[in-house]
Structure formats: structure tokens, C-alpha cells
Design a protein around this motif. Structure first.
Motif, PDB file in Angstrom:
ATOM      1  N   VAL A  39      -3.775  -0.157  10.290  1.00 25.86           N
ATOM      2  CA  VAL A  39      -4.107  -0.084   8.857  1.00 25.86           C
ATOM      3  C   VAL A  39      -4.825   1.215   8.475  1.00 25.86           C
ATOM      4  CG1 VAL A  39      -6.288  -1.367   9.062  1.00 25.86           C
ATOM      5  CG2 VAL A  39      -5.014  -1.407   6.904  1.00 25.86           C
ATOM      6  N   PHE A  59      -1.054  -2.433  -1.390  1.00 25.14           N
ATOM      7  CA  PHE A  59      -1.533  -2.836  -0.054  1.00 25.14           C
ATOM      8  C   PHE A  59      -1.029  -4.229   0.312  1.00 25.14           C
ATOM      9  CE2 PHE A  59      -4.248   0.546   1.480  1.00 25.14           C
ATOM     10  CZ  PHE A  59      -4.386   1.338   0.345  1.00 25.14           C
ATOM     11  N   GLU A  60      -0.969  -5.127  -0.656  1.00 27.35           N
ATOM     12  CA  GLU A  60      -0.431  -6.468  -0.388  1.00 27.35           C
ATOM     13  C   GLU A  60       1.045  -6.403  -0.030  1.00 27.35           C
ATOM     14  OE1 GLU A  60      -2.946  -9.812  -2.712  1.00 27.35           O
ATOM     15  OE2 GLU A  60      -1.312  -8.922  -3.849  1.00 27.35           O
ATOM     16  N   ARG A  98      -9.265  -2.774  10.902  1.00 30.40           N
ATOM     17  CA  ARG A  98      -9.647  -2.879   9.493  1.00 30.40           C
ATOM     18  C   ARG A  98      -9.989  -1.509   8.942  1.00 30.40           C
ATOM     19  NH1 ARG A  98     -13.593  -8.281   9.424  1.00 30.40           N
ATOM     20  NH2 ARG A  98     -11.867  -9.778   9.537  1.00 30.40           N
ATOM     21  N   SER A 125      -2.911   3.427   5.774  1.00 24.56           N
ATOM     22  CA  SER A 125      -3.578   3.548   4.471  1.00 24.56           C
ATOM     23  C   SER A 125      -3.736   5.002   4.059  1.00 24.56           C
ATOM     24  CB  SER A 125      -4.956   2.886   4.501  1.00 24.56           C
ATOM     25  OG  SER A 125      -4.823   1.520   4.765  1.00 24.56           O
ATOM     26  N   TRP A 176      -9.243  -3.943   4.172  1.00 23.08           N
ATOM     27  CA  TRP A 176      -7.880  -4.380   4.483  1.00 23.08           C
ATOM     28  C   TRP A 176      -7.699  -4.405   5.988  1.00 23.08           C
ATOM     29  CZ3 TRP A 176      -4.488  -6.161   0.869  1.00 23.08           C
ATOM     30  CH2 TRP A 176      -4.797  -5.906  -0.484  1.00 23.08           C
ATOM     31  N   PHE A 221      -0.507  -5.729   4.353  1.00 21.47           N
ATOM     32  CA  PHE A 221      -1.882  -5.832   4.845  1.00 21.47           C
ATOM     33  C   PHE A 221      -2.585  -7.038   4.243  1.00 21.47           C
ATOM     34  CE2 PHE A 221      -1.112  -1.182   5.476  1.00 21.47           C
ATOM     35  CZ  PHE A 221      -1.071  -1.279   6.851  1.00 21.47           C
ATOM     36  N   LYS A 222      -3.638  -7.438   4.945  1.00 22.62           N
ATOM     37  CA  LYS A 222      -4.366  -8.646   4.565  1.00 22.62           C
ATOM     38  C   LYS A 222      -5.721  -8.244   3.996  1.00 22.62           C
ATOM     39  CE  LYS A 222      -6.434 -12.206   7.388  1.00 22.62           C
ATOM     40  NZ  LYS A 222      -6.305 -12.927   8.658  1.00 22.62           N
ATOM     41  N   LEU A 223      -6.025  -8.745   2.811  1.00 21.65           N
ATOM     42  CA  LEU A 223      -7.305  -8.462   2.164  1.00 21.65           C
ATOM     43  C   LEU A 223      -8.376  -9.364   2.763  1.00 21.65           C
ATOM     44  CD1 LEU A 223      -8.749  -6.920  -0.159  1.00 21.65           C
ATOM     45  CD2 LEU A 223      -8.074  -8.805  -1.661  1.00 21.65           C
TER      46      LEU A 223
END
Ligand code: GDP
Ligand code: MG
Length: 161
Positions: free
Chosen positions: A91, A36-37, A14, A95, A86, A41-43
Motif C-alpha cells: 500500500v 483507494f477503495e 499500512r 499509494s 489504508w 485497499f482497506k480503510l
């Protein structure tokens, strides 16, 4: 740990991403979240807040001796932030690549900073720079109960629903 829906090992990495006050003022929140979506990646956490000096001084403790430190704190407390967690494979590193170089003049086109900013003191977005740093920052900005461990709707395609 394995995911109940896919049987694959859980991806737990994360990172903390924050849209800085200039990003919020310039209505960039939607476009940034979309990137980001879209990347996959997963919020798992999201909130809007105006940061206190205390949290900021902890968040930027490694910058305390820098000549621009006071300016950074003033900037970061000047208006609302959108702070997010995220999750996904690599990630943290990915990011940072999506965010681009700290100085927008050196940030590549296609990165958030390279597409939306021109000055280091208004560079739109923050992302943690290491896995350990991310863990500290997530703890600083979020309570554990506000991070959601949700399963993707891929359950539909796996026939579990
Ligand atoms: P980041 O991880 O890419 O955000 O960069 P750092 O952790 O090194 O710095 C934190 C933030 O401080 C940056 O995103 C900038 O907003 C700000 N900052 C860094 N270097 C400078 C500088 O030389 N001048 C000014 N005014 N701000 C800076
Ligand atoms: Mg940093």
C-alpha cells in the motif's frame, strides 16, 4: 498470522494518507476515498481535524531547513484535513503512485495530483513515502485504539455467516 475468513496470510502493510486543506475546500474528499477503495485497499482509520503546528512540525521534520517550510506549515494548518490509514499489499508504494509526483506539473494524468492540481504548494494530498515513515506518521496522527482491525464481508461468500 492468517486471516480467519480466507486462510491467507494477513496483509498488514499500512500507510498514512491525508487530504490537505485545499482538497477538503474543493470537495475532493469523496473522489479521493473512492480511488483507494476502488483500487482494493482497506480503510482502517479516518478522521477530520485541523492540525496543530506541533504535529505538523513533527510530520514534516525532514523539511525544516527548506525555504518553503513555513509556507507548507501555514498551508497545512489553514483548514481541516482528512487523515486516513489504508491497509493492503504494497500500500505504501502503490499509494505514492496513485498520488503522483510532488510537483503537479510533473504528475501524470490518472494520479490524484495529475488530475486535480497545478501547483506544488496546493497539491491536494499527502501519502507516506516509505514503510518506516508510514509507521511513524500513523503513530503521530492516530492512537492505536482508533485503527480498526475489521474482517471483510467476504465471510458471506465463504459461508461463515
Ligand atoms: P511529497 O512527499 O510528494 O508530498 O513531497 P515532500 O515530502 O518532498 O514535500 C512535502 C510537501 O511540501 C509537498 O507535498 C508540497 O506540498 C510541499 N512542497 C514540496 N516542495 C515544495 C516547493 O518547492 N515549494 C513549495 N511551496 N512547497 C513545496
Ligand atoms: Mg513527503
Amino acid at each position: 498470522h492468517r486471516s480467519k475468513s480466507t486462510g491467507l496470510p494477513d496483509v498488514r502493510e499500512r500507510t498514512l494518507v491525508a487530504i490537505k486543506p485545499d482538497g477538503v475546500q474543493r470537495r475532493l474528499v469523496g473522489q479521493i476515498i473512492q480511488r483507494f477503495e476502488q483500487r482494493g485497499f482497506k480503510l482502517v482509520g479516518l478522521k477530520m481535524l485541523q492540525a496543530s503546528q506541533d504535529v505538523l512540525s513533527e510530520h514534516y521534520c525532514n523539511l525544516r531547513t527548506k525555504p518553503f517550510y513555513n509556507n507548507v506549515v501555514r498551508y497545512m494548518t489553514s483548514g481541516p484535513l482528512v487523515v486516513m490509514v489504508w491497509e493492503g499489499h504494497n500500500v505504501v508504494q502503490t499509494s505514492r503512485t496513485m498520488v503522483g509526483h510532488t510537483n503537479p506539473a510533473q504528475a501524470q494524468a490518472g494520479t490524484v495530483r495529475g488530475d486535480f492540481s497545478i501547483h506544488v504548494s496546493r497539491n491536494v494530498i499527502h501519502a507516506s513515502d516509505s514503510v518506516e515513515g508510514a509507521q511513524k506518521e500513523i503513530q503521530l496522527w492516530f492512537q492505536a485504539k482508533d485503527l480498526l482491525d475489521w474482517d471483510c464481508w467476504d465471510q458471506i461468500s465463504t459461508g461463515e455467516l
